[in-house]
Design an enzyme around this catalytic site. Sequence first.
Site, PDB file in Angstrom:
ATOM      1  N   ASP A  78       0.841  -1.228   0.105  1.00 26.23           N
ATOM      2  CA  ASP A  78       0.096   0.024  -0.117  1.00 26.23           C
ATOM      3  C   ASP A  78       0.879   1.055  -0.074  1.00 26.23           C
ATOM      4  O   ASP A  78       1.704   1.397   0.732  1.00 26.23           O
ATOM      5  CB  ASP A  78      -0.865   0.103   1.401  1.00 26.23           C
TER       6      ASP A  78
ATOM      7  N   ASP B  75     -13.727  -6.333  -4.691  1.00 26.64           N
ATOM      8  CA  ASP B  75     -14.109  -6.761  -3.288  1.00 26.64           C
ATOM      9  C   ASP B  75     -15.147  -7.408  -2.853  1.00 26.64           C
ATOM     10  O   ASP B  75     -16.181  -6.716  -3.519  1.00 26.64           O
ATOM     11  CB  ASP B  75     -13.836  -5.278  -2.318  1.00 26.64           C
TER      12      ASP B  75
END
Lengths: 196, 253
Positions: free
Chosen positions: B11, B130
């Site tokens: 990230d 997701d």
Amino acid sequence: MIAVIRYSAGNVLSVMNALSRLGKDTVLTDDPATIKSADHVIFPGVGEASSAMRYLREHGLDEVIRNLTQPFLGICLGMQLMCSASDEGYTECLGIFPERVTLFPGGRGYKIPHMGWNNLENLSGPLFSHVSPGEYVYFVHSYYVPVSRYSSAIAEYDGLSFSASLSKDNFHGVQFHPEKSGDVGERILRSFLEEI
Amino acid sequence: MLAKRIIPCLDVKDGRTVKGVNFVSLRDAGSALELASFYSSNGADELVFLDITATVEGRGTLISLVRDVSRTISIPFTVGGGIRSEGDVDSILGAGADKISVNSSAIRNPGLIDTLAKRFGSQCVVLALDVRSNPAMPSGYEAVIDGGRTPTGLDALSWASEAEHRGAGELLLTSMDKDGTKDGFDIPLTRLLSTSLGIPVIASGGAGSMEDFREVFDDGKADAALAASVFHFHEIDIPELKEYLRKERIPVR
């Protein structure tokens, strides 16, 4: 001088970066005179066969490539374009290798593209002088070249064996991406540039 | 034989890694480039960079990070997060990324997938999906966005199939129910999507142990498995993980 052929097919930056990590100076060019005078010629390619061949013909690069006598390496689509024809867009290609590029059979559990690290077997020829059978390289492709007398490395995907590499005289092709294949890929590029 | 891939996820924000990383081997713990380089030479098969930068200046930093990573590592990498347009993709691939992933922008505008696949090729278009379980959905799973906060009303399997037909070349499947729990990947979800689709599936969310990886490959039929913290905090060492998987007869590089 190492010439990397510039044409419509995709991103050549990875190839240029890999060569520069090896400490090699390269020229990215579509100029026939520069290509003809190079010591080594690299023909990368990510993209679609028919539009790539159209571009090469329009720029007279098909004839230039066929007549080269120095060491020549086609990568991925580059290797496929060195065959006689491709089922991708039913395209007539350069005809250096008398092979037909074929789509992997879909259905029966196959995932297309064949994407990821696969191992090389039946190695022959100078590209693989520093590679052992079973070492892994990175592939991304939906079309393949069948195994033939010109196969200098073979890989297998779900029971189907195909040419991971082709060699004939000064012409070499690899279906995988040596520029994305870590240390094994670097050895292959180095062998091409320093031992062929 | 095609190897199962192990993919660390980084990230990044403003070009730096966000989640704490406690590698003594790194000179700068926040350097995404150093971490990428470490993974590239320590058995990772691919990397995913997830950009969580919101600002325009931050996007510029991302592009220069992509350029540096591409110069430095010799394995493939994907960049995702905030990609909305053909122009975004052009600049990320142009800086040397191998693939991009689209998530909520593709749900809002499914035609984006067609556009990107046609222009850049399916091989570099990854659909990031997701998912949360929802018994009201035909497949039992619903696509969610905004980090799992917003339900979309879309059935996860039918949306993934649509994305495949539109030209996505790979699916990065994250179980929001499992994400962060470290109690294993969502095996039924992964198996359902991996056996229903004709494109490779990367399983994500829930990795806690080496056994979890074996299970997601053997039982979940995943083509690749992605994790972040277990690698960043060195709870799992990738060379050891691969040795373990090899003993369990799972093909790894």
